[in-house]
Design a protein around this motif. Structure first.
Motif, PDB file in Angstrom:
ATOM      1  N   VAL A  22     104.643  -5.680  59.331  1.00 59.56           N
ATOM      2  CA  VAL A  22     104.122  -6.993  59.642  1.00 59.56           C
ATOM      3  C   VAL A  22     104.019  -7.068  61.164  1.00 59.56           C
ATOM      4  O   VAL A  22     103.207  -7.311  61.677  1.00 59.56           O
ATOM      5  CB  VAL A  22     104.706  -7.925  59.121  1.00 59.56           C
ATOM      6  CG1 VAL A  22     104.018  -9.548  59.512  1.00 59.56           C
ATOM      7  CG2 VAL A  22     104.190  -8.010  57.398  1.00 59.56           C
ATOM      8  N   SER A  26     100.851  -7.324  63.724  1.00 59.79           N
ATOM      9  CA  SER A  26     100.885  -8.459  64.667  1.00 59.79           C
ATOM     10  C   SER A  26     100.735  -8.013  66.267  1.00 59.79           C
ATOM     11  O   SER A  26     100.119  -8.608  67.036  1.00 59.79           O
ATOM     12  CB  SER A  26     101.993  -9.233  64.390  1.00 59.79           C
ATOM     13  OG  SER A  26     103.463  -8.760  64.995  1.00 59.79           O
ATOM     14  N   ARG A  27     101.430  -6.767  66.171  1.00 67.75           N
ATOM     15  CA  ARG A  27     101.149  -6.274  67.523  1.00 67.75           C
ATOM     16  C   ARG A  27      99.718  -5.341  67.863  1.00 67.75           C
ATOM     17  O   ARG A  27      99.827  -4.632  68.769  1.00 67.75           O
ATOM     18  CB  ARG A  27     102.466  -5.435  68.129  1.00 67.75           C
ATOM     19  CG  ARG A  27     103.740  -6.227  68.391  1.00 67.75           C
ATOM     20  CD  ARG A  27     103.509  -7.052  69.665  1.00 67.75           C
ATOM     21  NE  ARG A  27     104.734  -7.649  69.966  1.00 67.75           N
ATOM     22  CZ  ARG A  27     105.270  -8.888  69.910  1.00 67.75           C
ATOM     23  NH1 ARG A  27     104.272  -9.715  69.067  1.00 67.75           N
ATOM     24  NH2 ARG A  27     106.221  -9.179  70.344  1.00 67.75           N
ATOM     25  N   ARG A  28      99.213  -5.355  66.672  1.00 66.56           N
ATOM     26  CA  ARG A  28      98.102  -4.585  66.739  1.00 66.56           C
ATOM     27  C   ARG A  28      98.128  -2.961  67.115  1.00 66.56           C
ATOM     28  O   ARG A  28      97.386  -2.415  67.677  1.00 66.56           O
ATOM     29  CB  ARG A  28      96.847  -4.959  67.690  1.00 66.56           C
ATOM     30  CG  ARG A  28      96.459  -6.531  67.354  1.00 66.56           C
ATOM     31  CD  ARG A  28      95.142  -6.906  68.330  1.00 66.56           C
ATOM     32  NE  ARG A  28      94.854  -8.270  67.972  1.00 66.56           N
ATOM     33  CZ  ARG A  28      94.143  -8.383  66.846  1.00 66.56           C
ATOM     34  NH1 ARG A  28      93.473  -7.518  66.073  1.00 66.56           N
ATOM     35  NH2 ARG A  28      93.763  -9.552  66.707  1.00 66.56           N
ATOM     36  N   LYS A  91      97.991 -17.268  58.312  1.00 66.60           N
ATOM     37  CA  LYS A  91      98.880 -16.983  59.135  1.00 66.60           C
ATOM     38  C   LYS A  91     100.293 -17.549  58.669  1.00 66.60           C
ATOM     39  O   LYS A  91     101.392 -16.999  58.620  1.00 66.60           O
ATOM     40  CB  LYS A  91      98.633 -17.387  60.569  1.00 66.60           C
ATOM     41  CG  LYS A  91      97.370 -16.623  61.200  1.00 66.60           C
ATOM     42  CD  LYS A  91      97.392 -17.062  62.667  1.00 66.60           C
ATOM     43  CE  LYS A  91      96.177 -16.249  63.635  1.00 66.60           C
ATOM     44  NZ  LYS A  91      96.104 -16.796  64.767  1.00 66.60           N
ATOM     45  N   TYR A  98     106.861 -12.616  55.535  1.00 68.29           N
ATOM     46  CA  TYR A  98     107.954 -11.882  56.531  1.00 68.29           C
ATOM     47  C   TYR A  98     109.136 -12.210  56.605  1.00 68.29           C
ATOM     48  O   TYR A  98     110.341 -11.646  56.323  1.00 68.29           O
ATOM     49  CB  TYR A  98     107.136 -12.197  57.920  1.00 68.29           C
ATOM     50  CG  TYR A  98     107.905 -11.667  59.087  1.00 68.29           C
ATOM     51  CD1 TYR A  98     108.182 -10.353  59.324  1.00 68.29           C
ATOM     52  CD2 TYR A  98     108.818 -12.636  59.663  1.00 68.29           C
ATOM     53  CE1 TYR A  98     109.006  -9.904  60.257  1.00 68.29           C
ATOM     54  CE2 TYR A  98     109.783 -12.028  60.789  1.00 68.29           C
ATOM     55  CZ  TYR A  98     109.973 -11.043  60.929  1.00 68.29           C
ATOM     56  OH  TYR A  98     110.756 -10.329  61.872  1.00 68.29           O
TER      57      TYR A  98
END
Length: 216
Positions: A22, A26-28, A91, A98
């Protein structure tokens, strides 16, 4: 190792690998970066645990079940996530999942760390098992956050490592007095309950300069 240890090791590995995935999403990151982050989160704490116990090479390398579970978790989530149509509150849902996975990993690895100390050094009853439980529980998360260029959650998230300390010490107290499996599940449940309550009620530790003071 016992069946109880194996159950918690599998649970903790999958839970932490999910949290690493995850964070990578989120950090691509690309699929390789996400997988590396998942693996480091899933097995990092256990590898630190094994080295401190003198178990070399670490069990994650000798018996790569945890390594493969982490890779499988990363690949599965990475390919499902883009086609999973999240609701408007997506989100929030991802954040909840998470935190749940991170909490499960924290509780499970607290138990495996303490049990490893019991099996490897049975002459030590309290400090070593408790500390090894905490190190196992937070080690993978610290590696995850540092690789993702985030401040490790253990340094600022309230009632995180403390929950692991309490659970590990409780296991040390209960294990001589009852079945190891039962003591392990009780300790796991206590860590889980403390962490969930801390998130829900916003429990905080003492901040000498206050939470909103500017950094030096």
């Amino acid at each position: 190792m016992s069946t109880t240890w194996m159950i918690f090791e599998i649970l903790g590995t999958i839970a932490f690998a999910f949290s690493g995935t995850v964070v990578g999403l989120s950090r691509r990151m690309d699929i390789f970066g996400i997988t590396v982050l998942a693996v480091m989160t899933g097995v990092g704490g256990g590898m630190i645990r094994d080295v401190l116990c003198g178990i070399t090479p670490p069990s994650a390398i000798v018996h790569p079940m945890s390594l493969l579970l982490s890779i499988a978790t990363a690949l599965t989530i990475s390919f499902i996530y883009p086609v999973w149509h999240l609701p408007k509150e997506g989100k929030v849902l991802v954040a909840i999942v998470y935190h749940i996975s991170d909490t499960l990993g924290l509780a499970a690895f607290t138990v495996t760390g303490a049990l490893t100390a019991f099996y490897t050094y049975p002459q030590y009853h309290y400090i070593l098992p408790t500390m090894l439980g905490v190190i196992t529980a937070v080690g993978g998360g610290i590696i995850r956050d540092m690789m993702a260029r985030r401040m490790p959650v253990v340094l600022y998230m309230d009632v995180y490592a403390i929950a692991s300390v309490i659970g590990g010490f409780l296991l040390c107290i209960l294990r001589p007095r009852m079945d190891t499996a039962l003591a392990s599940w009780i300790a796991f449940s206590v860590v889980l309950s403390i962490r969930i309550a801390a998130i829900h009620y916003g429990w905080q530790l003492y901040h000498p300069l206050g939470r909103h003071e500017k950094e030096l």
